[in-house]
Design a protein around this motif. Structure first.
Motif, PDB file in Angstrom:
ATOM      1  N   LYS A 114     -13.359   9.636   4.038  1.00 56.76           N
ATOM      2  CA  LYS A 114     -14.022  10.911   4.265  1.00 56.76           C
ATOM      3  C   LYS A 114     -13.938  11.344   5.724  1.00 56.76           C
ATOM      4  N   GLN A 115     -13.968  10.398   6.658  1.00 54.36           N
ATOM      5  CA  GLN A 115     -13.940  10.771   8.066  1.00 54.36           C
ATOM      6  C   GLN A 115     -12.578  11.287   8.512  1.00 54.36           C
ATOM      7  N   THR A 116     -11.539  11.067   7.713  1.00 53.43           N
ATOM      8  CA  THR A 116     -10.222  11.613   8.039  1.00 53.43           C
ATOM      9  C   THR A 116     -10.142  13.107   7.746  1.00 53.43           C
ATOM     10  N   THR A 117     -11.092  13.620   6.981  1.00 55.90           N
ATOM     11  CA  THR A 117     -11.182  15.014   6.495  1.00 55.90           C
ATOM     12  C   THR A 117     -10.089  15.341   5.478  1.00 55.90           C
ATOM     13  N   LEU A 118      -9.377  14.345   4.970  1.00 58.94           N
ATOM     14  CA  LEU A 118      -8.336  14.593   3.977  1.00 58.94           C
ATOM     15  C   LEU A 118      -8.932  15.172   2.696  1.00 58.94           C
ATOM     16  N   LEU A 119      -8.291  16.207   2.184  1.00 54.67           N
ATOM     17  CA  LEU A 119      -8.699  16.840   0.940  1.00 54.67           C
ATOM     18  C   LEU A 119      -7.758  16.511  -0.205  1.00 54.67           C
ATOM     19  N   ASP A 120      -6.515  16.232   0.121  1.00 56.74           N
ATOM     20  CA  ASP A 120      -5.503  16.013  -0.903  1.00 56.74           C
ATOM     21  C   ASP A 120      -4.359  15.219  -0.281  1.00 56.74           C
ATOM     22  N   GLU A 121      -3.749  14.338  -1.061  1.00 57.10           N
ATOM     23  CA  GLU A 121      -2.600  13.562  -0.593  1.00 57.10           C
ATOM     24  C   GLU A 121      -1.577  13.405  -1.708  1.00 57.10           C
ATOM     25  N   ILE A 122      -0.328  13.559  -1.340  1.00 54.95           N
ATOM     26  CA  ILE A 122       0.789  13.325  -2.245  1.00 54.95           C
ATOM     27  C   ILE A 122       1.768  12.398  -1.530  1.00 54.95           C
ATOM     28  N   ALA A 123       2.292  11.410  -2.239  1.00 50.54           N
ATOM     29  CA  ALA A 123       3.218  10.463  -1.611  1.00 50.54           C
ATOM     30  C   ALA A 123       4.569  10.463  -2.310  1.00 50.54           C
ATOM     31  N   VAL A 124       5.623  10.353  -1.490  1.00 48.69           N
ATOM     32  CA  VAL A 124       6.959  10.092  -1.998  1.00 48.69           C
ATOM     33  C   VAL A 124       7.172   8.588  -1.898  1.00 48.69           C
ATOM     34  N   PHE A 125       7.374   7.934  -3.030  1.00 46.77           N
ATOM     35  CA  PHE A 125       7.563   6.482  -3.055  1.00 46.77           C
ATOM     36  C   PHE A 125       9.047   6.135  -3.109  1.00 46.77           C
ATOM     37  N   ALA A 126       9.419   5.120  -2.341  1.00 44.62           N
ATOM     38  CA  ALA A 126      10.782   4.599  -2.356  1.00 44.62           C
ATOM     39  C   ALA A 126      10.712   3.079  -2.275  1.00 44.62           C
ATOM     40  N   THR A 127      11.228   2.395  -3.263  1.00 44.97           N
ATOM     41  CA  THR A 127      11.177   0.930  -3.304  1.00 44.97           C
ATOM     42  C   THR A 127      12.456   0.348  -2.709  1.00 44.97           C
ATOM     43  N   LEU A 128      12.291  -0.484  -1.675  1.00 46.94           N
ATOM     44  CA  LEU A 128      13.448  -1.099  -1.022  1.00 46.94           C
ATOM     45  C   LEU A 128      13.775  -2.463  -1.606  1.00 46.94           C
ATOM     46  N   SER A 129      12.748  -3.187  -2.037  1.00 48.33           N
ATOM     47  CA  SER A 129      12.930  -4.529  -2.574  1.00 48.33           C
ATOM     48  C   SER A 129      11.697  -4.890  -3.381  1.00 48.33           C
ATOM     49  N   ASP A 130      11.648  -6.112  -3.899  1.00 47.95           N
ATOM     50  CA  ASP A 130      10.464  -6.557  -4.630  1.00 47.95           C
ATOM     51  C   ASP A 130       9.225  -6.535  -3.744  1.00 47.95           C
ATOM     52  N   ALA A 131       9.421  -6.668  -2.421  1.00 45.04           N
ATOM     53  CA  ALA A 131       8.286  -6.774  -1.504  1.00 45.04           C
ATOM     54  C   ALA A 131       7.981  -5.475  -0.767  1.00 45.04           C
ATOM     55  N   VAL A 132       8.997  -4.675  -0.465  1.00 43.67           N
ATOM     56  CA  VAL A 132       8.823  -3.556   0.469  1.00 43.67           C
ATOM     57  C   VAL A 132       8.929  -2.201  -0.221  1.00 43.67           C
ATOM     58  N   THR A 133       7.918  -1.355   0.032  1.00 44.03           N
ATOM     59  CA  THR A 133       7.883   0.015  -0.468  1.00 44.03           C
ATOM     60  C   THR A 133       7.663   0.965   0.705  1.00 44.03           C
ATOM     61  N   ILE A 134       8.429   2.033   0.760  1.00 39.91           N
ATOM     62  CA  ILE A 134       8.218   3.085   1.746  1.00 39.91           C
ATOM     63  C   ILE A 134       7.434   4.209   1.075  1.00 39.91           C
TER      64      ILE A 134
END
Length: 269
Positions: A114-134
């Motif tokens: 709440k302190q970030t004042t964010l109202l909405d967020e959308i993410a673009v996901f990209a998987t690099l490996s079993d461990a790493v996601t951008i």
């Protein structure tokens, strides 16, 4: 948005692949699809501490809690982080579509989000490996005072595959800052261990699971669906958990566990 603008900015992003200019060119491409107030690109690496790759903003308040609070331990309660933990995630995902049913009631939401004042967020996901996601997170905050429009979301979704592939290609050789060769034990196991060490309280595996679900914002019904038990059984686990910890509310549970999360993320560094 004109097709010519999209083609021009897409070409610039492609030309800048593998260079320090890519993130900014990528942000410009995203902006013509959805006019964000802030954008941050984060690399998640298993259960280890995430790495921030790029950020830009209109109002600096949105990222003030990021370095100390979010990267310190709060990421462990983030819906986008848990989407990453599911593995092999691509495309466009809106926070409100994956957040637990009681997310806005959590202390995580009240004390951090709440302190970030964010109202909405959308993410673009990209998987690099079993461990790493951008994850490239586009946000709307108090700067605009409005969530993303249906048209903006549809436009992003229409370009989802290209946007994911661009991120995958650019960061394909990414090496996380936390490059420990071993993956930490599951969070619930580590929580039980540090709980016993710090407070001399022995939680069962199920009680630790329930504690984590509560902090992330799941109702008893949602916890039961995730664990394959009835809501009544979840309430029994909750009562047992609170009794062992000598607490009576989710706020007290949050205050008790967040310092432990910070210790967990620092162990082994």
């Amino acid at each position: 948005m004109k097709d010519s603008d999209n083609d021009r900015l897409l070409a610039q992003a492609i030309q800048s692949l593998g260079t320090p200019d890519f993130a900014q060119a990528y942000a410009s491409l995203l902006r013509i699809h959805a006019a964000f107030d802030n954008l941050i690109i984060i690399a998640y690496n298993g259960e280890k501490r995430p790495t921030v790759l790029y950020r830009e903003f209109t109002d600096p308040i949105v990222y003030q809690p990021m370095d100390d609070e979010y990267l310190g331990s709060a990421y462990l309660l983030d819906p986008f982080y848990h989407q990453h933990r599911k593995g092999d995630t691509h495309g466009i995902i809106r926070l409100r579509d994956i957040a637990p049913d009681h997310f806005r009631r959590t202390q995580y939401y009240k004390t951090y989000y709440k302190q970030t004042t964010l109202l909405d967020e959308i993410a673009v996901f990209a998987t690099l490996s079993d461990a790493v996601t951008i994850t490239t997170c586009l946000g709307r905050d108090r700067s605009s005072g409005a969530p993303f429009s249906k048209k903006e979301i549809q436009t992003l979704q229409g370009h989802a595959r290209a946007l994911s592939v661009l991120a995958e290609k650019n960061w394909q050789d990414f090496q996380p800052e936390d490059n420990r060769s071993h993956e930490p034990a599951p969070l619930g196991d580590r929580l039980r261990e540090v709980f016993k060490r710090q407070h001399d309280i022995k939680l069962s595996p199920r009680q630790a699971e329930v504690a984590l679900f509560i902090l992330r914002g799941h109702s008893s019904l949602s916890i039961g669906l995730n664990l394959g038990v009835s809501p009544q059984t979840v309430k029994v686990f909750r009562r047992q958990l609170y009794a062992k910890c000598g607490i009576s509310s989710q706020a007290e549970l949050f205050s008790l566990l967040m310092p432990l999360f910070a210790r967990l993320t620092n162990e082994g560094e």
